[in-house]
Design a protein around this motif. Structure first.
Motif, PDB file in Angstrom:
ATOM      1  N   TYR A 133       4.792  -6.908  -8.143  1.00 39.75           N
ATOM      2  CA  TYR A 133       4.074  -8.043  -7.951  1.00 39.75           C
ATOM      3  C   TYR A 133       2.735  -7.539  -8.782  1.00 39.75           C
ATOM      4  CZ  TYR A 133       1.881 -11.045  -4.475  1.00 39.75           C
ATOM      5  OH  TYR A 133       1.057 -12.161  -4.333  1.00 39.75           O
ATOM      6  N   THR A 134       2.534  -6.345  -7.619  1.00 39.31           N
ATOM      7  CA  THR A 134       1.292  -5.538  -7.900  1.00 39.31           C
ATOM      8  C   THR A 134       0.625  -4.952 -10.049  1.00 39.31           C
ATOM      9  OG1 THR A 134       0.494  -4.700  -6.340  1.00 39.31           O
ATOM     10  CG2 THR A 134      -1.059  -4.002  -7.493  1.00 39.31           C
TER      11      THR A 134
ATOM     12  N   MET B 298       4.334  -4.669  -2.003  1.00 41.56           N
ATOM     13  CA  MET B 298       3.702  -4.717  -3.926  1.00 41.56           C
ATOM     14  C   MET B 298       4.322  -4.239  -5.383  1.00 41.56           C
ATOM     15  SD  MET B 298       0.995  -1.936  -1.900  1.00 41.56           S
ATOM     16  CE  MET B 298       0.429  -1.441  -3.395  1.00 41.56           C
TER      17      MET B 298
ATOM     18  N   TYR C 122       0.752  -7.822   1.496  1.00 39.94           N
ATOM     19  CA  TYR C 122       1.080  -7.381   0.235  1.00 39.94           C
ATOM     20  C   TYR C 122       1.022  -5.519   0.292  1.00 39.94           C
ATOM     21  CZ  TYR C 122      -1.542  -5.942  -3.771  1.00 39.94           C
ATOM     22  OH  TYR C 122      -1.585  -4.506  -5.119  1.00 39.94           O
TER      23      TYR C 122
ATOM     24  N   HIS D  70      -0.962 -16.091  -1.973  1.00 41.97           N
ATOM     25  CA  HIS D  70       0.149 -15.200  -1.930  1.00 41.97           C
ATOM     26  C   HIS D  70       0.896 -16.483  -2.532  1.00 41.97           C
ATOM     27  CE1 HIS D  70      -0.485 -11.254  -0.885  1.00 41.97           C
ATOM     28  NE2 HIS D  70      -1.003 -11.452   0.262  1.00 41.97           N
TER      29      HIS D  70
ATOM     30  N   MET E  15      -6.564  -8.093  -3.241  1.00 45.25           N
ATOM     31  CA  MET E  15      -5.124  -7.436  -3.130  1.00 45.25           C
ATOM     32  C   MET E  15      -5.238  -6.111  -2.483  1.00 45.25           C
ATOM     33  SD  MET E  15      -3.845  -9.689  -4.732  1.00 45.25           S
ATOM     34  CE  MET E  15      -2.667  -9.839  -5.319  1.00 45.25           C
TER      35      MET E  15
ATOM     36  N   ASP F  25      -3.418  -6.468   4.206  1.00 41.44           N
ATOM     37  CA  ASP F  25      -3.277  -7.695   4.293  1.00 41.44           C
ATOM     38  C   ASP F  25      -1.737  -7.012   4.347  1.00 41.44           C
ATOM     39  OD1 ASP F  25      -1.372  -9.227   3.351  1.00 41.44           O
ATOM     40  OD2 ASP F  25      -3.079  -9.662   1.774  1.00 41.44           O
TER      41      ASP F  25
END
Length: 625
Positions: free
Chosen positions: A269-270, A308, A304, A364, A296, A301
């Motif tokens: 994701y990140t 992540m 996240y 998201h 982010m 979050d």
């Protein structure tokens, strides 16, 4: 305050950094602790003004939200270089980097004070002469407190930090890559790197044994610089009560040893956001050009933080679950009957949390949708398969066919074609029948700009610049062994076959098997790696082979890794999966395959990998103040 009393207080670190030893290292929590302490300590109670510079504004923005700061009785946040600040009869907390510019601004500030009292917090060690200058200018005796709090890096995750220096290529490629061979500006950059590494160690209260990549002159100079700093400030590094058992290790590496990892497409994701959306800068990512950057932050979050490091397939499933949860809460909210004042009060109290949750779901979902569209439009799944084959498989005939097939496609982005050719040349640089010249010519004919940068990447980080067996194919046994391991290993995703070199080195270090020849140990003769045993008069040497082997035979329980030239999110994910040690990764920057300015769209190879684009690119300062 008198000059003497002002200078004497600078070494009082107990109040500002009284952190207990944890089972794992979390640099994000350590830096948040500093901010909490200087905002909430007894001396800072009451309404106050917070005075920052451009750097500390960025440091602070990634570990503490603006709302959270205001909740700690901060009346106003301002910049020290703002000449239009008005006089306010409040206490002022100054959080600044100890630079020459800031010391001049601070001296001017206290000589003509705008606030009642000043509490000075510096993000790193302050030279004694700077303190003397400040003391001499404090004729009104407004300075009440002076402390060092080691918050001098930008945190990307609990185990990853950066200095946000876009390129150090000029330092690495200098004819004499040493302080004597660098310009004054380049020495300033090198000094900043040393300060960042020292800050990360002091923030987590560790004095490590230092190991470095022997083939990199810059890594050797950095190791010596960090060691000299620890020896000359032995009182700051007296952490014997925190360090128990095996001493931590600092391993300094050079990006040139592994140029492949930053060039690959990313699938967590990140890393995908950083690669496909123009990069994450100080926790901000510009997902859509017509919208504000998205935050982010793993601190604020929860979704996240938990995802992540999740790959694209699992991420879509998690977002689907999040959407179903949102739909259920929406139905429950609409079905709620408000029949009394108590019901109305309960609804009002829950509504802000519901609205925050709603915004998080939309954020998201939009990010995942944007990533999916980019991956589809650029055909990155097909490109990624070719990249992974080039990274993990030694088969020149198949590789040539795969690269040619990518170059012949009109629906593949020219930049992605360029990356594929770079990977091909890095792997088959010494192959007699390689087709790199023809591939470069085809790139140029198809309108790909800077196709010649393929040669620049190889000149910077090719076989001549590397000493290790990056692709595991320099010997027959290693080649056959790697193929057998791939056959026996269960690879659930063909796009995640590549494992970064730093993960292999970290595994060897944790097991006590890292080569002491390729990665020698730099230690203090009066107490190698033991906090507080080495004094300022101690000399430093590279240990002999026998003593280094003895010291490194048992791996560290805590490992700091710093990569000159930048680290990647993929490397951070790989290191987080290693068992047996707590690992913190730092780098001069956090890389993606391309960082071009001013457009966020990937258009040119990363300046860290390409000497032709080695100029320093200024980074935007977040609108924190």
């Amino acid at each position: 305050d008198s000059e003497g009393s002002l200078c004497s207080r600078i070494r009082n670190h107990e109040t500002c950094a009284n952190q207990r030893r944890q089972n794992y290292m979390d640099i994000c929590a350590a830096l948040r602790n500093y901010v909490t302490q200087f905002l909430t300590c007894t001396e800072s109670s009451g309404n106050k003004v917070l005075l920052l510079d451009d750097d500390t504004s960025r440091f602070l923005s990634v570990v503490y939200g603006h709302t959270e700061i205001l909740q700690n009785q901060v009346f106003l946040v301002q910049k020290i270089d703002n000449p239009s600040r008005e006089n306010i009869h409040l206490k002022c907390i100054c959080f600044l980097r100890p630079t020459r510019k800031n010391i001049c601004l601070l001296a001017r500030e206290v000589s003509n004070p705008k606030y009642d009292k000043y509490h000075l917090y510096f993000s790193n060690m302050v030279p004694h002469q700077y303190l003397e200058e400040i003391a001499e200018c404090d004729s009104h005796e407004r300075i009440d407190l002076v402390r060092e709090c080691f918050l001098d890096v930008i945190v990307a995750s609990p185990t990853l930090w950066t200095l946000d220096i876009p390129s150090i290529v000029p330092l690495q490629l200098a004819p004499n890559p040493s302080p004597r061979g660098w310009t004054a500006a380049q020495n300033e950059i090198f000094g900043r790197i040393t300060e960042g590494v020292i800050s990360s160690l002091l923030a987590l209260r560790r004095r490590p044994v230092i190991r470095y990549q022997a083939s990199s002159p810059m890594a050797a100079h950095l190791a010596q610089s960090v060691n000299d700093c620890m020896s000359s400030n032995h009182d700051l590094f007296d952490f014997r009560r925190f360090q128990q058992g095996r001493s931590p290790t600092l391993l300094i590496l050079d990006r040139r040893e592994d140029p492949v990892t930053p060039l690959l497409s990313q699938w967590t994701y990140t890393a995908m956001v950083h690669e496909l959306c123009g990069g994450i800068e100080a926790n901000l990512a510009k997902i859509k050009p017509d919208k504000q950057p998205e935050v982010m932050s793993p601190i604020y979050d929860k979704f996240y933080r938990e995802n992540m490091d999740t790959n694209m397939g699992d991420l879509c499933e998690r977002i689907e679950e999040l959407t179903r949860e949102y739909q259920a809460k929406t139905r429950a909210t609409h079905a709620q009957n408000i029949e009394s004042l108590d019901d109305m009060m309960a609804f009002v109290e829950r509504y802000p949390e519901f609205r925050k949750f709603s915004g998080n779901v939309v954020k998201h979902f939009d990010i995942a949708d944007t990533l999916s569209r980019i991956i589809g439009s650029r055909h990155l799944y097909e490109v990624g398969e070719v990249e992974q084959h080039l990274a993990v498989t030694q088969d020149h005939s198949a590789a040539t066919c795969n690269v040619q097939a990518i170059l012949d496609r009109d629906d593949v982005d020219g930049y992605d074609k360029l990356r594929v050719v770079m990977l091909y040349e890095l792997r088959y640089q010494l192959e007699k029948g390689k087709r790199t010249p023809a591939f470069i010519q085809q790139l140029a004919q198809s309108g790909v700009e800077n196709a010649g940068l393929v040669n620049d990447v190889v000149a910077f980080a090719g076989v001549e610049a590397r000493t290790g067996d990056l692709f595991g194919n320099q010997t027959f046994s290693s080649s056959v062994g790697s193929r057998i391991r791939r056959l026996l290993r269960n690879v659930p995703n063909i796009l995640n076959q590549h494992k970064p070199l730093v993960a292999e080195l970290a595994t060897q270090a944790v097991r006590g098997k890292l080569s002491t020849t390729a990665y020698p140990m730099l230690c203090n003769e009066l107490g190698a790696g033991l906090g507080g045993l080495g004094g300022p008069t101690a000399t430093t040497t590279t240990t002999t082979a026998s003593s280094a082997t003895s010291t490194a035979s048992t791996g560290p329980a805590e490992l700091f890794i710093f990569i000159l030239g930048g680290a990647t999110y993929e490397e951070s994910v790989a290191l987080n999966s290693i068992r047996g040690a707590s690992i913190i990764l730092g780098g001069t920057d956090i890389l993606n395959s391309a960082k071009s300015a001013p457009s966020p769209r990937p258009g040119l190879p990363c300046p860290v990998l390409c000497p032709a684009l080695s100029c320093l690119v200024p980074r935007p300062v977040p609108s924190f103040v």
